[in-house]
Design an enzyme around this catalytic site. Structure first.
Site, mmCIF file in Angstrom:
data_model
loop_
_atom_site.group_PDB
_atom_site.id
_atom_site.type_symbol
_atom_site.label_atom_id
_atom_site.label_comp_id
_atom_site.label_asym_id
_atom_site.label_seq_id
_atom_site.Cartn_x
_atom_site.Cartn_y
_atom_site.Cartn_z
ATOM 1 N N ASP A 134 9.389 7.804 -1.694
ATOM 2 C CA ASP A 134 8.715 9.018 -2.106
ATOM 3 C C ASP A 134 8.170 8.252 -3.652
ATOM 4 O O ASP A 134 8.918 8.623 -4.279
ATOM 5 C CB ASP A 134 9.608 9.976 -1.915
ATOM 6 N N TYR B 212 -5.412 18.827 -10.945
ATOM 7 C CA TYR B 212 -5.705 17.728 -9.879
ATOM 8 C C TYR B 212 -6.301 16.806 -10.956
ATOM 9 O O TYR B 212 -6.370 15.350 -10.799
ATOM 10 C CB TYR B 212 -6.557 17.887 -8.263
ATOM 11 N N ASN C 95 -2.228 4.073 -3.870
ATOM 12 C CA ASN C 95 -2.895 4.728 -3.288
ATOM 13 C C ASN C 95 -2.501 6.251 -2.753
ATOM 14 O O ASN C 95 -3.104 7.302 -2.601
ATOM 15 C CB ASN C 95 -3.366 4.730 -1.240
ATOM 16 N N ILE D 144 0.763 -1.451 -0.271
ATOM 17 C CA ILE D 144 0.169 0.215 0.220
ATOM 18 C C ILE D 144 0.927 0.720 0.064
ATOM 19 O O ILE D 144 1.578 1.324 1.262
ATOM 20 C CB ILE D 144 -0.728 0.029 1.099
ATOM 21 N N LYS E 131 -6.082 12.911 -12.149
ATOM 22 C CA LYS E 131 -6.833 11.698 -11.589
ATOM 23 C C LYS E 131 -7.430 11.158 -13.402
ATOM 24 O O LYS E 131 -7.966 10.058 -13.429
ATOM 25 C CB LYS E 131 -7.953 12.553 -11.167
ATOM 26 N N VAL F 14 -14.436 12.404 0.741
ATOM 27 C CA VAL F 14 -14.228 11.723 1.638
ATOM 28 C C VAL F 14 -13.427 13.138 2.849
ATOM 29 O O VAL F 14 -12.448 13.121 2.188
ATOM 30 C CB VAL F 14 -13.332 10.157 1.319
#
Length: 272
Positions: free
Chosen positions: A74, A171, A101, A16, A175, A204
């Site tokens: 990183d 952003y 993630n 993860i 995505k 979220v």
């Protein structure tokens, strides 16, 4: 009784990224709780002290059946990503599930006032970092199962990748790139037994907005005013559910909203 989910996750190694907070942290705990008898977790982020604390908390909660390896990484640094796999202990190198993630947002500026440094960090983390991590882990997945391949690649996208909005141009672009890369890879790997999964959260509540507003917690809090946003745990449950399906079942594309949200910008707020 052992659930089917636990049986399917039993013995797997899960990697993860961005695991020190938010969705990544919750996903680590959800995997551990779902398969506490025999699971290996590799947790990566820039904040190694926080990862070490999470590792201790997981073992305290579920016991020694879950082995946790915290690794400082990183993902926006290509050199670190290139050397990542070889530095893992042998018992952690056969990665079954990669959860891409790690990601962030900076600012709400509109063109032509977007800061170059914000553009750079968002693309290097959200896009280049995700692609480089995938390319670091995928070759070994492809070699397994007598060349038929095996494993899951789970990319965390966003409603922003489907529906651009004012003040989120960069952003949203990152995505959208994640979404395109995911769909291309799924088609490229169609002959292999590798599942390519994308999970797109809506609103979220994490440190996401705090980072967007450069640490201004009041502005971040205002984003959720009058709403009940999703929690990181909500998204973590979806991630683990997807990873825990029967091998022939692919939860290819998932969009998750809180009840008050209908699109990136259409939300019901109780104070309005």
């Amino acid at each position: 009784m052992t659930t089917q989910l636990a049986k399917r996750l039993n013995g797997k190694t899960v990697l993860i990224t961005g695991a020190s907070s938010g969705i990544g942290r919750s996903t680590a705990f959800e995997f551990a709780r779902s398969s506490p008898q025999n699971l290996k977790l590799i947790l990566t982020a820039r904040r190694i002290d926080t990862l070490n604390e999470i590792a201790v908390e997981i073992v305290q909660e579920v016991g020694n059946g879950v082995k946790v390896l915290p690794v400082q990484l990183d993902v926006s640094n290509p050199e670190e990503v290139r050397g990542f796999k070889e530095k893992l202990p042998a018992e952690f190198r056969d990665i079954d599930v990669l959860v891409n993630n790690a990601g962030l947002v900076r600012g709400v500026a509109k063109a032509p006032e977007i800061l170059e440094e914000d553009i750079t960090v968002m693309f290097e983390t959200n896009v280049t970092g995700l692609i480089n991590m995938t390319q670091a882990i995928l070759p070994e997945m492809l070699e397994r199962n007598n060349g038929a391949g095996v494993g899951d690649i789970i990319n965390i996208g966003s409603i922003a990748g489907r529906e651009p909005y004012v003040g989120g141009g960069i952003y949203c672009a990152t995505k959208a790139a994640v979404r395109s890369f995911t769909e291309s890879m799924r088609k490229e790997l169609i002959s292999k037994r590798i599942r390519v999964i994308c999970i797109d959260p809506g609103q979220v509540e994490t440190d996401f907005s705090v980072v967007r507003f450069y640490g201004d917690k009041d502005k971040a809090k205002a984003v959720y005013a009058g709403c009940e946003p999703l929690t990181p745990e909500d998204i973590a449950e979806a991630i683990v559910f997807a990873a825990g399906r029967r091998e022939n079942v692919v939860i290819a594309d998932t969009l998750i909203f809180p009840n008050h949200q209908a699109s990136a910008t259409i939300m019901h707020r109780n104070n309005q």
